[in-house]
Design a protein around this motif. Structure first.
Motif, short mmCIF file in Angstrom:
data_model
loop_
_atom_site.label_atom_id
_atom_site.label_comp_id
_atom_site.label_asym_id
_atom_site.label_seq_id
_atom_site.Cartn_x
_atom_site.Cartn_y
_atom_site.Cartn_z
N SER A 39 0.85 -1.19 0.00
CA SER A 39 0.00 0.00 0.00
C SER A 39 0.89 1.25 0.00
O SER A 39 2.08 1.18 0.37
CB SER A 39 -0.90 0.01 1.23
OG SER A 39 -0.12 0.28 2.37
N GLU A 40 0.27 2.38 -0.39
CA GLU A 40 1.04 3.62 -0.43
C GLU A 40 1.55 3.98 0.97
O GLU A 40 2.69 4.40 1.15
CB GLU A 40 0.18 4.75 -1.00
CG GLU A 40 1.00 5.93 -1.45
CD GLU A 40 0.13 6.94 -2.16
OE1 GLU A 40 -0.30 6.65 -3.29
OE2 GLU A 40 -0.12 8.00 -1.57
N ILE A 47 10.67 3.47 3.42
CA ILE A 47 11.88 4.26 3.14
C ILE A 47 11.53 5.75 3.20
O ILE A 47 10.39 6.09 3.56
CB ILE A 47 12.53 3.89 1.77
CG1 ILE A 47 11.58 4.18 0.61
CG2 ILE A 47 12.97 2.44 1.76
CD1 ILE A 47 12.27 4.20 -0.75
N GLU A 48 12.44 6.60 2.85
CA GLU A 48 12.25 8.05 3.01
C GLU A 48 11.85 8.69 1.68
O GLU A 48 12.13 8.16 0.61
CB GLU A 48 13.56 8.69 3.50
CG GLU A 48 14.18 8.00 4.71
CD GLU A 48 14.81 6.66 4.39
OE1 GLU A 48 15.39 6.53 3.29
OE2 GLU A 48 14.69 5.71 5.19
N ARG A 53 5.12 3.95 -5.91
CA ARG A 53 5.56 2.54 -5.86
C ARG A 53 5.97 2.13 -7.26
O ARG A 53 5.25 2.41 -8.22
CB ARG A 53 4.43 1.66 -5.34
CG ARG A 53 4.19 1.85 -3.87
CD ARG A 53 2.78 1.49 -3.47
NE ARG A 53 1.80 2.38 -4.08
CZ ARG A 53 0.52 2.10 -4.24
NH1 ARG A 53 0.06 0.95 -3.85
NH2 ARG A 53 -0.30 2.96 -4.80
N TYR A 54 7.09 1.48 -7.38
CA TYR A 54 7.71 1.17 -8.66
C TYR A 54 7.40 -0.29 -9.00
O TYR A 54 7.57 -1.16 -8.16
CB TYR A 54 9.21 1.37 -8.48
CG TYR A 54 10.10 1.10 -9.65
CD1 TYR A 54 10.59 2.16 -10.42
CD2 TYR A 54 10.51 -0.18 -9.95
CE1 TYR A 54 11.44 1.92 -11.47
CE2 TYR A 54 11.37 -0.43 -11.01
CZ TYR A 54 11.83 0.63 -11.76
OH TYR A 54 12.69 0.39 -12.80
N ALA A 55 6.93 -0.55 -10.21
CA ALA A 55 6.53 -1.92 -10.54
C ALA A 55 7.55 -2.63 -11.42
O ALA A 55 8.26 -2.00 -12.20
CB ALA A 55 5.18 -1.89 -11.26
N LEU A 56 7.64 -3.94 -11.26
CA LEU A 56 8.46 -4.80 -12.14
C LEU A 56 7.62 -6.04 -12.42
O LEU A 56 6.73 -6.38 -11.65
CB LEU A 56 9.75 -5.22 -11.43
CG LEU A 56 10.88 -4.21 -11.34
CD1 LEU A 56 11.99 -4.73 -10.43
CD2 LEU A 56 11.45 -3.91 -12.73
N PRO A 57 7.93 -6.76 -13.51
CA PRO A 57 7.15 -7.97 -13.78
C PRO A 57 7.41 -9.06 -12.74
O PRO A 57 8.56 -9.25 -12.33
CB PRO A 57 7.66 -8.42 -15.15
CG PRO A 57 8.48 -7.30 -15.68
CD PRO A 57 8.93 -6.47 -14.53
N HIS A 338 5.40 -6.23 3.08
CA HIS A 338 5.15 -6.46 1.66
C HIS A 338 4.32 -7.73 1.43
O HIS A 338 4.82 -8.84 1.49
CB HIS A 338 6.49 -6.55 0.92
CG HIS A 338 6.36 -6.20 -0.53
ND1 HIS A 338 5.65 -6.97 -1.40
CD2 HIS A 338 6.83 -5.16 -1.25
CE1 HIS A 338 5.71 -6.43 -2.60
NE2 HIS A 338 6.42 -5.31 -2.52
N ARG A 339 3.02 -7.50 1.10
CA ARG A 339 2.13 -8.66 0.91
C ARG A 339 2.54 -9.48 -0.30
O ARG A 339 2.40 -10.70 -0.34
CB ARG A 339 0.68 -8.18 0.71
CG ARG A 339 0.00 -7.78 2.00
CD ARG A 339 -1.50 -7.61 1.79
NE ARG A 339 -1.79 -6.76 0.63
CZ ARG A 339 -2.66 -7.06 -0.33
NH1 ARG A 339 -3.33 -8.19 -0.30
NH2 ARG A 339 -2.87 -6.23 -1.33
#
Ligand code: NAD
Length: 434
Positions: A39-40, A47-48, A53-57, A338-339
């Motif tokens: 979640s946001e 982190i600071e 949120r950055y996505a990757l496959p 991190h779910r």
């Protein structure tokens, strides 16, 4: 469960989720956590200066059998071919029984640095004598870890420098801690901080001046927390349409010897190993920088930088062996929030740290095998460029039904660039005009 999911790559993402949920025995709805899984608010707490949120496959590699049990291996990676390579190599190895892992106890080493030690040999001897008392104190400081069957295991002193010198005499005390299912950095750092004063006191035998306490932190060269994974690939599994198995086997063994002789080659060889290892670590929320630092320090432990994985010819096939430090956890760290990473562990059936370490190492050895086989047969560039050409075709705006045609035309012309793709697209579109 079986990790053989033939044709998974031909399905849509939705169909794949269905198939993987069934295979792993996980409710389909739960796989939604793979879309970010963070979640946001949680991201902002991690982190600071968070902006998003950055996505990757997120993918799973198929065909893995490790220590006699099948597993879907979760991978998060931005590089094309890694997941396919892992799955292909796991299939080659599967026929001969899969991967076998020997995972050491999860012992991580913390360091307490002492500087300005006048008599380094006297201090080292005093510390060795005080080791049982210091160990008992360290155990008192970690009751919960000890209750779980882990906890401090050893205290050792090493002399690093003799006076005079900018820091005087330097002695470092190593504290080995069994971290059970945690990666252990925070556990070990906390213990080192709390044990530093008793250590400094013990290092100064009666009347000697007290040394200064320097750094108190774990070492990422966790050479006591290692995984050794082995496998065999039979000749008929190694063969391809143009290259018979015994030739592929000999070429891969020669490629291994090249890496053993040359650090320039060993670095690239190890990069191929880490393609698999890191992808599993990122998917499961691990500190991959810690593992990377440890892996390369371990590769250079003899003074020369060496390959982490080696391959040897055996009758009828090829035997591979990979050994590297793998401090991973199935509790703590990013897994607190991190779910998606927690779901990845469930998909993999990795209920404890040794199983996760075994899967990550198996993925590393698989990726290394696939890369060496491609290099030894086709040259790796062919498969890679085909994938790259498709990505460039998409970036140039090719519609889905033209992506392959544009990619093939670029590959045939030997020009894989956006401008070339646009020219080909214009030509194809012009052909379609009445
Ligand atoms: P952590 O601080 O979350 O501690 C693990 C927790 O899990 C402990 O409170 C422990 O009591 C609990 N626990 C529950 N079940 C357990 C079990 N079965 N086995 C062991 N512990 C159990 O995590 P950590 O593993 O101590 O530290 C990892 C974090 O530290 C990572 O986020 C890493 O990035 C970070 N870190 C790394 C470095 C480094 O590598 N140099 C330095 C500082 C911090």
């Amino acid at each position: 469960m079986s990790s053989r999911l033939p044709g998974l790559y031909t399905l849509t993402v939705a169909e794949r989720r269905q198939r993987v949920a069934e295979a792993a025995g996980i409710d389909l709805g739960e796989l939604a956590a793979l879309d970010g899984g963070l979640s946001e608010d949680d991201a902002a707490g991690m982190i600071e200066n968070v902006l998003g949120r950055y996505a990757l496959p997120f993918a799973v590699a198929t065909n893995f059998t490790v220590d006699g049990a099948d597993a879907l291996v979760p991978m998060v990676v931005e590089e094309p071919s890694v997941v396919a390579a892992a799955s292909n190599a796991a299939r080659m190895v599967r026929a001969a029984g899969g991967f076998t892992a020997r995972v050491s106890p999860p012992v991580v080493t913390g360091q307490i640095q002492l500087t300005h030690v006048d008599d380094v040999d006297g201090a080292a001897a005093a510390l060795t004598e005080a080791a049982p008392t210091l160990l008992a104190r360290a155990r008192e400081l970690s009751p919960r870890l000890c209750a779980r069957g882990g906890g401090p295991r050893a205290v050792r002193a090493r002399v690093l420098a003799r006076p005079p010198g900018p820091d005087g005499g330097v002695v470092v005390v190593h504290l080995d801690v069994d971290c059970r299912d945690a990666m252990g950095a925070n556990l070990v750092n906390t213990l080192c901080e709390r044990l530093a004063e008793p250590v400094a006191h013990a290092a100064a035998p009666a009347g000697a001046p007290r040394p200064r306490v320097g750094l108190r932190i774990l070492s990422n060269l966790s050479d006591q927390r290692t995984v050794r994974v082995t496998c065999v690939a039979a000749d008929d599994a190694l063969a391809d349409a143009r290259c018979p198995g015994p030739e592929v086997r000999a070429a891969i063994a020669a490629a291994s010897r090249f890496a053993e002789l040359d650090p320039y080659r060993a670095a690239t060889h190890n990069k191929g190993v880490m393609n698999g290892v890191d992808a599993v670590l990122v998917a499961t929320g691990q500190d991959w920088r810690a593992v990377e630092a440890g892996a390369h320090a371990f590769a250079a432990r003899t003074g020369a930088y060496r390959p982490l994985a080696v391959w040897r010819e055996v009758p009828g096939g090829l035997a591979g062996e990979l050994e590297l430090p793998l401090a991973v956890g199935t509790v703590g760290g990013a897994l607190h929030v991190h779910r998606g990473a927690r779901l990845a562990l469930r998909l993999a059936g990795a209920g404890d740290a040794p199983r996760l370490a075994a899967l990550a190492a198996a993925a590393g050895l698989a990726c290394n095998l696939a890369a060496l086989r491609a290099l030894a047969t086709d040259g790796i560039q062919r498969g890679h460029m085909a994938l790259h050409a498709r990505a460039v075709a998409r970036a140039a705006g090719a519609p889905a039904d033209l992506v392959d045609e544009v990619a093939e035309a670029m590959a045939a012309a030997g020009e894989i660039r956006i401008e070339a793709a646009r020219v080909i697209l214009r030509e194809l579109s012009a052909k379609d005009l009445p």
